[in-house]
Design an enzyme around this catalytic site. Structure first.
Site, PDB file in Angstrom:
ATOM      1  N   HIS A 244      25.013  36.956  30.969  1.00  0.00           N
ATOM      2  CA  HIS A 244      24.985  37.911  32.071  1.00  0.00           C
ATOM      3  C   HIS A 244      25.976  37.524  33.170  1.00  0.00           C
ATOM      4  O   HIS A 244      26.635  38.386  33.747  1.00  0.00           O
ATOM      5  CB  HIS A 244      23.567  37.991  32.642  1.00  0.00           C
ATOM      6  CG  HIS A 244      23.359  39.097  33.624  1.00  0.00           C
ATOM      7  ND1 HIS A 244      23.128  40.387  33.240  1.00  0.00           N
ATOM      8  CD2 HIS A 244      23.370  39.109  34.977  1.00  0.00           C
ATOM      9  CE1 HIS A 244      22.986  41.150  34.296  1.00  0.00           C
ATOM     10  NE2 HIS A 244      23.129  40.400  35.382  1.00  0.00           N
TER      11      HIS A 244
ATOM     12  N   HIS B 108      20.606  47.160  34.406  1.00  0.00           N
ATOM     13  CA  HIS B 108      19.390  46.454  34.805  1.00  0.00           C
ATOM     14  C   HIS B 108      18.344  46.714  33.734  1.00  0.00           C
ATOM     15  O   HIS B 108      17.238  47.177  34.001  1.00  0.00           O
ATOM     16  CB  HIS B 108      18.917  46.897  36.198  1.00  0.00           C
ATOM     17  CG  HIS B 108      18.667  45.738  37.107  1.00  0.00           C
ATOM     18  ND1 HIS B 108      17.682  45.701  38.040  1.00  0.00           N
ATOM     19  CD2 HIS B 108      19.287  44.531  37.185  1.00  0.00           C
ATOM     20  CE1 HIS B 108      17.713  44.539  38.682  1.00  0.00           C
ATOM     21  NE2 HIS B 108      18.677  43.812  38.183  1.00  0.00           N
TER      22      HIS B 108
END
Lengths: 743, 283
Positions: A40, A86
């Site tokens: 990420h 998200h």
């Protein structure tokens, strides 16, 4: 399990860390490194592929590597925009996951000094027959509404896709767009040795610790269990922080600024130092905390929302404090910029972590193993010629109604009516249109925005599918009259350690690169989200394309629906026998297979140029791109949007069954309408620009009547507007009304 | 006409209200909620804008009603001054007791944003005096707490007095009692509605049905000025008046020196400058 394995690092990576550091890291340092080396934050598994994407162009003021990309739209006006995922937080807690996704995106934009003027979102969830999927969609939409509406930034466009592969791992991608003077851009740099380092905004709690690590692993029961408290959004604080930061930028108080999202203080300190080639020394004991007894480890890894790291212009620290105090927020000096290239963390004066910023920001880069997935042998070779065409007109009428009611195609009004689309009194075209059109403050210009991806295409043929996604986004913008300028992308894929998934990723990137080159829309940034799977099934490859376009004069904007009776309807482009991978094939025949429509980037380019030129000459009354559901759906949508019927005759590139003419999803097509007196000019323009154009018929009445060209007695479709609307508008509310089924 | 638009923290639509008013050729300025006094002579109308003051925490308007400026808004209204609330502004007027009743969450429990059919029921208020009863308008709404409620006795009195000024057409959006979309106080000078009239004044944004409301306010104010509505006329502009909020600070275009208003002011200017028909917009 070793500590580093628990934090998501491999033995090999741990050895590498010890070697580069010359010693074993302590627990706090290990936590900091592991979160920065997560996919990420580091893009370690995707970086090599991302490097192949085109990122340059004369319009690009800021490419990838900063908090957001910025494009010049003329007159010295910059537009900052970025999309981010998200996904994993939204799978666990849809409302807060989606809400904090919006919050993070807004901060990425105002961090650059740009004032947010629009938000978009792209959602993919499982089939709505599943309770879980309804719960996720309901929560995610409410979260986007709850946060975005309260901040006061209009949500102007978006897309929602459905497939069972997203059931346990939904995709929630948020995009934000802001405006800034091209000469006033702020960057996330910790420059100026000796300068103060301040934390501003909300206080720090234990929420979201190791969020980035969580986001980088498969979504299994164990990872969900291991997740610490979810990040929780506070839109009221966000709006105050936004005003405060824009005020600081305007006053010239800022050397560099970065928001704290994934990996919180660890990421913001190391990235800001690394970009500037400096170091940062902070004392965590000075950080305002909302809980007692937090360890340095927890403070460094907290992902509490609505916080920023700021390096102010020397001597103006008090001014910063005063501005933040006025908005009811903290501004505390927690350290200084140093020249040693180290991120040094102290706790009440004693050093608890000391790591080279380069070690944190430069994770190893991998080129994962890649292999063509076996499923493609079955699905891509499916021969669509054996699919029978329904009878005309009853069978085709029924087929159209079925496709209109398919959630992928059906009206998304249920979702977008929950978004405050009109905030800021600048939204000229809202989510019902091909692309949103927003007036640019202080200018005659407008920007057009869209986000989309056909993940079924990408699953059947990742390379062509990704190219189609780019082309469709560009067509959407061009239909609104805007010239496509640039892209932000959110690359959602499964676990990259699976060779089949990595192959999909590579191929999608290849297709996307080719399309971006051909359409002159460089990629200015975005986000990669890998490991989107529940431990077994990866999601369909979903490279979401967020595209920005410009209208030199916003009054040139073209609506998507028919506007007046008696206008001529023209198809730009050619319909081929290409129902492979189509919505029609999926919902009417239950088959998700076949070769997807051929991608012809030159034809796409010519169509886009024609649409922009025709809009500029005010020759178009309406324009709507042909994509999901084919020509029949495009025509139905034009009728419904304008509440005007149409009477027309269709044809194809060669003789073909009626269902092919109506439902093929061939690219490079758009349905436009024009005043009869403009038709000749428009057809001439199309000919000059080498775009096939066919006069189909005219608008009027309250029915959609389609016959086959050359045999006007062969009625293919004959449906009333109301009947179509019932199917198209009713589908989503009906599916969602089964909520709440969950106890 | 000069409007004062009150800025509450989180009241994000204040700048767009100013932009809309200036687009219509009116004078408008922002007033920070922290100001303890409003000069009653400085403004012809106070507008409480939509938004989410204090994040709608507790209940929409429940915290904003405690703002330092609210007592002087009360006084201004008591003196016959026109006070109008749109959306969150309406909710604040209810919470502050300037209007009767309360807001519940929408029956769907969801936010609803759309162009809504709304009918004028009473022309007794400052906001609707220029319309005809039963005029049908198409107006933007955007709220999650618009489900109006009031007790039976009060409702009866309000109906009798013509205080129900706007009602929703089909499909009704939020479950409001009797479809109520807007109400006024007994004398008609305080009006609240969930409709965002200010968003319906731009030719390129879908509807211009809001224009009539601002014409109504202007004619109401004019009648007051000429003494026909019982309230003495505002004695000119505030320049030179010792009690003026504006004069209390070294104003740079905004109502005061606070940056809250400056920032909002520059946002309003940006919006105004955007308008395609920019001819009417003032700098």
């Amino acid at each position: 399990m070793t500590e580093w394995q628990k934090m998501g690092l491999t033995d090999e990576e741990y050895r590498m860390i010890v070697e580069r550091l010359g010693r074993e890291p302590n627990y706090t340092e290990l936590g900091m490194i592991s979160v920065m080396w997560s996919e990420h934050c580091s893009y370690k598994n995707s970086k090599a592929v991302l490097k192949t994407l085109p990122t340059r162009g004369p319009q690009v003021l800021q490419g990838p590597g900063e908090n957001a990309g910025i494009v010049h739209i003329g007159d010295g006006i910059g537009v900052a925009f970025k999309i981010e995922s998200h996904n994993h937080p939204s799978a666990v807690e849809p409302y807060e996951g989606a809400a904090t996704g919006i919050g993070g995106m807004l901060r990425d934009i105002f961090t650059m000094g740009a004032r947010p003027i629009a938000s978009l979102n792209a959602l993919w969830v499982g089939d709505l027959s599943s309770e879980k999927s309804r719960w996720i969609l309901d929560g995610a939409v409410a979260g986007i509404a709850g946060y975005g509406n309260a901040v006061g930034v209009p949500t102007v466009a978006g897309c929602i896709g459905f497939h069972r592969s997203y059931e346990n791992n939904p995709l929630v991608n948020a995009m934000c767009v802001g405006v800034i003077r091209a000469d006033a851009i702020k960057r996330g740099v910790a420059a100026g040795v000796g300068n103060s380092v301040m934390i501003i905004g909300s206080s720090t709690g234990r929420d979201g610790i190791h969020g980035a690590t969580f986001a980088s692993a498969d979504l299994t029961d164990e990872t969900v269990e291991s997740k610490s408290a979810m990040q929780v959004g506070d839109p009221f604080r966000e709006s105050a922080l936004m005003e405060a930061c824009l005020e600081l930028a305007e006053r010239g108080c800022v050397v560099g600024m970065q928001d704290m999202g994934a990996a919180g203080l660890t990421c913001s300190t190391s990235e800001m130092a690394s970009r500037a080639g400096t170091g940062i020394e902070i004392d965590v004991a000075l950080v305002p905390m909302r809980e007692e007894g937090m360890t340095p480890y927890e403070v460094m890894l907290s992902e509490s929302q609505e916080r920023m790291l700021l390096v102010p212009v020397p001597g103006r620290e008090q001014e910063v404090e005063a501005v933040l105090a006025k908005w009811g927020l903290h501004a505390v000096r927690i350290g200084t910029v140093t020249d040693d290239g180290m991120v040094t963390v102290k706790d009440h004066g004693s050093v608890v972590a000391c790591l080279p910023s380069a070690l944190l920001t430069e994770a190893p880069v991998y080129r994962r193993e890649s292999e063509r997935p076996a499923y493609l042998d079955d699905v891509a070779s499916f021969d669509t010629s054996i699919v029978p065409s329904p009878n005309a007109p009853e069978g085709l009428d029924a087929a159209l109604l079925k496709v209109l009611a398919s959630p992928n195609v059906a009206s998304k009004r249920w979702a977008y009516e929950q978004f405050n689309t009109g905030a800021g009194v600048a939204t000229v075209a809202d989510p019902g249109a091909d692309a949103a059109v927003v007036k640019v403050p202080g200018s005659r210009r407008g920007i057009a925005l869209t986000v989309d991806c056909n993940s079924r295409f990408c699953w059947l043929d990742p390379e062509a599918g990704a190219a189609h996604a780019v082309a469709e986004a560009a067509r959407n913008l061009a239909c609104s009259g805007a010239r496509p300028l640039a892209i932000t992308n959110c690359l959602n894929f499964g676990n990259p350690y699976k060779p089949e998934v990595f192959w999909q990723f590579e191929r999608c990137a290849r297709g996307m690169a080719a399309a971006c080159e051909a359409l002159d829309t460089p990629i200015t940034g975005g986000n990669v989200s890998l490991s989107n799977e529940d431990g077994q099934t990866p999601i369909r490859p979903t490279p979401a394309i967020g595209m920005l376009g410009v209208l030199d004069d916003v009054s040139l904007a073209v609506p998507s629906g028919f506007v007046a009776e008696g206008d001529s309807i023209i198809l730009l482009g050619t319909t081929c026998d290409e129902i492979g991978g189509s919505e029609y094939l999926a919902v009417v025949h239950g088959i998700e297979a076949g070769r997807i429509p051929r991608i012809d980037l030159e034809a796409e380019r010519r169509l886009i140029d024609l649409l922009v030129a025709a809009a500029g000459a005010r020759l178009l009354r309406s324009a709507h791109d042909v994509s999901d559901g084919g020509l029949a759906v495009a025509l139905a949508e034009c009728c419904m949007a304008g509440a005007i019927g149409a009477d027309l005759a269709v044809t194809g590139s060669q003789p073909m069954p009626a269902d092919r003419m109506l439902f093929s999803e061939s690219g490079a097509r758009a349905v436009v309408s024009a005043k009869p007196c403009d038709v000749e000019l428009l057809l001439q323009l199309a000919q000059d620009m080498k775009v096939p154009a066919t006069l189909l018929g005219s608008t009027g009445g309250n029915r959609l009547r389609v016959c086959a060209a050359g045999s006007t007695d062969a009625i293919l479709i004959d449906l009333g507007l109301q009947e179509m609307e019932q199917a198209y508008e009713g589908a989503l509310p009906c599916a969602m009304s089964k909520w709440p089924a969950r106890g | 006409m000069k409007y004062g638009v009150i800025v509450f923290p989180g009241g994000s639509a204040a700048p767009e209200c100013v932009a809309a008013l200036r687009h219509l050729g009116h004078d408008a300025e922002l007033i920070w909620h922290g100001n303890p006094a409003v000069d009653p002579d400085a403004y012809d109308c106070l507008l409480l804008p939509p938004g989410h003051s204090y994040g709608d925490y507790l209940r929409p308007g429940a915290i904003a009603k405690l703002s330092p400026i609210m007592p002087s808004v009360q006084e201004y209204a008591a003196g016959g001054g026109v006070v109008v609330g749109f959306g969150n502004g309406f909710q604040i007027l209810l919470e502050a007791g300037l209007l009767p009743g309360a807001m519940l969450i929408n029956r769907s429990c969801k936010y609803v944003c759309r162009l809504q059919r709304i009918a004028v029921e009473s022309t007794k208020s400052a906001l609707t005096c220029g319309f005809q009863a039963a005029d049908a308008l198409l107006l933007p709404i955007a709220h999650r707490w618009g489900n109006y409620w009031v007790d039976d006795g009060t409702l009866e009195r309000m109906e009798h007095n013509g205080q129900i000024v706007l009602v929703y057409g089909d499909p009704e959006p939020n479950g409001s009692l009797r479809g109520i979309a807007g109400i006024c106080n007994e004398s008609g000078n305080v009006v609240g509605t969930m409709a965002h009239f200010h968003r319906a004044v731009f030719e390129d944004l879908g509807s211009t049905d809001g224009v009539g409301a601002f014409a109504s306010i202007a004619s109401w104010v004019e009648k007051v000025r000429t003494g026909r509505n019982g309230r003495s006329a505002p004695s000119g502009r505030s320049e030179g008046s010792g009690r003026s909020v504006r004069d209390g600070h070294s104003a740079r275009g905004g109502c005061c020196s606070c940056r809250g208003c400056d920032v909002a002011e520059s946002a309003a200017n940006m919006i105004a400058a955007t308008s395609v028909e920019g001819g009417n917009a003032r700098d």
